[in-house]
Design an enzyme around this catalytic site. Sequence first.
Site, mmCIF file in Angstrom:
data_model
loop_
_atom_site.group_PDB
_atom_site.id
_atom_site.type_symbol
_atom_site.label_atom_id
_atom_site.label_comp_id
_atom_site.label_asym_id
_atom_site.label_seq_id
_atom_site.Cartn_x
_atom_site.Cartn_y
_atom_site.Cartn_z
ATOM 1 N N LYS A 84 0.835 -1.205 0.000
ATOM 2 C CA LYS A 84 0.000 0.000 0.000
ATOM 3 C C LYS A 84 0.868 1.253 0.000
ATOM 4 C CE LYS A 84 -1.873 2.290 3.473
ATOM 5 N NZ LYS A 84 -1.703 3.688 3.046
ATOM 6 N N GLU A 114 10.882 0.686 9.684
ATOM 7 C CA GLU A 114 11.804 1.812 9.474
ATOM 8 C C GLU A 114 11.076 3.047 9.961
ATOM 9 O OE1 GLU A 114 14.756 1.411 8.599
ATOM 10 O OE2 GLU A 114 14.833 -0.465 7.454
ATOM 11 N N CYS A 136 13.612 10.482 6.719
ATOM 12 C CA CYS A 136 13.696 10.001 8.099
ATOM 13 C C CYS A 136 15.121 10.089 8.623
ATOM 14 C CB CYS A 136 13.170 8.580 8.203
ATOM 15 S SG CYS A 136 13.739 7.512 6.883
ATOM 16 N N GLU A 196 11.078 14.900 15.730
ATOM 17 C CA GLU A 196 11.229 14.849 14.286
ATOM 18 C C GLU A 196 10.236 15.816 13.641
ATOM 19 O OE1 GLU A 196 10.205 11.138 12.285
ATOM 20 O OE2 GLU A 196 11.932 11.429 10.978
#
Lengths: 490, 308, 290
Positions: free
Chosen positions: A194, A268, A302, A399
């Site tokens: 997906k 991840e 990331c 983040e």
Amino acid sequence: MESQANKLAFNDGWQYAPAPESTDHIRIDEKYDLFIGGEFVAPEEGRYFETINPANEKTLSSVALANEADIDRAVKAARKAYNGPWSKMKASERGKYIFRIARMLQERAREFATIETLDGGKPIRESRDIDIPLAAAHFFYYAGWADKLAYAFPGRDTRSLGVAAQIIPWNFPLLMASWKIAPALACGNTVVLKPAETTPLTAMKLAELIQDAGLPPGVVNIVTGAGATGATMVNHPDVDKIAFTGSTSVGRIIRKSLAGTNKKYTLELGGKAANVIFEDAAIDQAVEGIINGIFFNQGHVCCAGSRLLVQESVADEVIDKLRERMETLIIGDPMDKNTDIGAINSAEQLETIQSYLKIGQDEGAEMYQSSCDVPGSGYWCRPTIFTGVSQSNRIVQEEIFGPVLAIQTFRTLEEGLTKANNTPYGLSGGVWTDKGAKIFKMTQSMRAGVIWANTFNKFDPTSPFGGYKESGVGREGGLHGLDAYVKVEV
Amino acid sequence: MSVIALPIASALPDLKRITPVDEVGVNERVARFQTRSIKKESKIEALKTVLSMIDLTTLEGQDTPGKVRQLCQKAIHLHDSLPDLPHVAAVCVYPTMVGIARAALGDRGINVASVATAFPSGMSSRKIKLEETRTAVEEGADEIDMVISRGAFLQGDYHFVFDEIAAVKEACGDAHLKVILETGELGTLDHVRRASVLAMHAGADFIKTSTGKIQPAATMPVTFVMLKAIKDFYQETGRMVGMKPAGGISAAKLAVHYLVMLRETLGNAWMTPEWFRFGASSLANDVLMQLQKQATGVYQSADYFSKD
Amino acid sequence: MAEASARVPVEKTYKIYIGGKFPRTESGRYFLLQDPKGAVIANICRGSRKDFRNAVVAARGAFAGWSAATAYLRGQILYRIAEMLEGRHDQFVAELVLQGVSKRKAKKEVDATVDRLIYYAGWADKYQQVFSSVNPVNSSHFNFSVLEPTGVVSMLVPDDSGLLGLVSNIAPAIVGGNTCVVLASESMPLCAISFAEVLHASDVPAGVVNILTGFREELTTQFASHMDVNAVVFCDSEVGVAKSIHIEAADNMKRVISRVDTRWTDDSAQSPYFVRDTQETKTTWHPIGG
């Protein structure tokens, strides 16, 4: 300071004329169905959602919204293909299908690059020079592993897992699809993938390519939807493996929902990488590394070097040069071949970034943005740096996933190292010094899965990628990436 | 031209403390400049700018007054069928040809540049180098292109090299001094950076990559390192220094990428012949062909452009 | 059975092992260990969450030094542990027998444990060579991947294999540079504490191995949830408990290693893959240029 008086000017004089990539060679359908069992099939409920170009907010296409029944259909197709041709096929033949995908991707690279940029907002230069070539290279690399797995696990036999459910993010849509699909297929698994809801188009083009490549129906199934669709995939009882790339918070939810099952998983997740600049570094290249570390792909990375740690003795020089370099970055139409920084991927992400800009200022940090103009429509954020921050600032800890850099200083190696490791994340890190022994001291001591020494944000199919601590579980890429898609027999 | 007080040589900095240069990082940055797509009006503007920056050069043992006069003719009449062309910046010759070039060019605004200091090797005594410099200036050279003593540089005798440049600078009088580092003999980018800093502190008005007699001559990575050195020198001292890549640049497209690099490294102030030159013999015609193509939309043949 | 003139034996106090010291549990609680006939063998510390917390602090403190120790040194120390255990062979056999293991099986188990330590001592400077890689990237960079220890590992070791099961989990973790906090077998805790004494005499730095005794039911959640633990190993938790370990571990993305159904006496219970379980792969890039 003298340097303040001797500023360079970049904004007047000779300018680059617009150089837009043409779109006359691409085909985007008005509507995309689900790719299940080798066919494009309408979603059970008949619901679709729009995907837009974040650079101008115009609708590009509509894609199907998959519900539980659709996911079940996709998993069944994958299971059937797994039981049927795929797991029984000679490994070398399986490899040849994957090689074929790699070659076809190279042939259609320009179309993929163009659509990637239209759908996601990243500069065409990046999708053309990085995303699409690397995606093809991933397929090419793992294709060769298919019949060589015995050499990857010394002293052990391996077997495939079965059906892998793979959920990928919007920052590198096709590249992440290749990171997931290529090793899964090479190890003999079948796939339900997906793409993210804001960037589904290259995955659907990949579905067309896989259909054209003649892969056995059901080996790769591609379904579209949002978070709920992903959750349905994770929780489907006949899935053997979950591969997810995204935020740590969603990763946690996935792990909790997998508890009590025997599903294998690789995650991840987020990062807050430190990029550590020592006084003896090649300063000009370090500045370039800082730029590449945080502004590559609008900072939607990331492993972005979102925390700059610079040794105090060179801090002023580095920050001056950084500001100057920021002035030469071209922000704007992602389709222009000269654009360095494209559009923020979505209104939602822009809002997140802007909230952090406010948090940073409210916490007393000094914000500096490049002076460039940004287009009127679409989602944009100027390259931004914060100085006067410390470990206690939220913009240092959390983040942001945007073109926002938090700059701190340090005095000694130990201090730099301590600050670099003072985070729950551990995906990546950077170190810049001209001294060999110091490089090894730092690269050994930084607790992160990928360390770039005197470089940053480099990727390669042969190079394992993945995090320590809250940045994830497992590795993708390279020999170590095979582990995610096999069971190592005792 | 008004005579301005020339900045004198400053002290020689500790070259061992010059920031290191990472070759791979430089190559990556340079590759990025080369992905810039320069089209339409920005391309025409760039091509004309390139023309205006060319030091049209002949530096052969077989050079004769006839050859030099022909080259000067080319400098004056680049391609008369194209309107609004700038003229090249200078004609660059050996000292014995300076008088010929000076007479041929007159006062059209095209400078005469002369190599000096036992070009290309530089293997002669300082006395002779200074004498040669003074002679070229007396013959009418507006610019002197000297070579550094690479042997002395490589053996670490930086003071010798520094003093020599300073002495030649003094011998130049009002003439501008371009200092050729001969980067193809320096071996590493770290050396290129050190030699650049040394030359600027010794009084160079321009720093220049190569004689054209050694391979590799000008490359974008080497030029980039020199531009960075110029930038830091400017920000440290407030003095602008010019840059001249020479040798190996014969394609218009490559020259335009040099301009991209220049613009994104030093900014607009350097985008003039006063601060940037191309040392080249065949670049002009390729630029002219591109300009003609932009004007007509038709790809060109070299047969229609004069070779002098 | 004691004769009138027999000497009164001195009984051992079994204490827990934290940071290279043998404290009693801070809780002051104990539980009775009984032999199969119901006779009291010893008072065993009923370790608390605070003991666990202290042990994690000790393990974290020891991590930097132990993980930086050379592979050669770690191999030497593992071998030293085996030597020390061999020297106390009879004591461990006696303790196993006391806890209900037949003499023959006890002897085999101690033998196997010594051999397992030797096995992992030999891996200390080799697993890295087997599992690391140089990656031929498509650019001018040198790129390599090596294993690094995950960090602090909490371990719920097998209940039914008081010595071999314990050592089979500790050895691969510490040979790879991790430090650990172990909850000993609840039904057979004696050997764990005696093994701590062996460790103590074997140049294993304080805090590298910390051993608690206590109740699984009480401590499992702590072992799985502590935010400064990087990995949790469990060996015989039932499905419901395993599920809760996974859930608790998710909060700081702890690695969860299940060794349920491992036959500890079998050769399949030792391999470099057990070492790899508590290792992270680190990939380093550096330019190649002049």
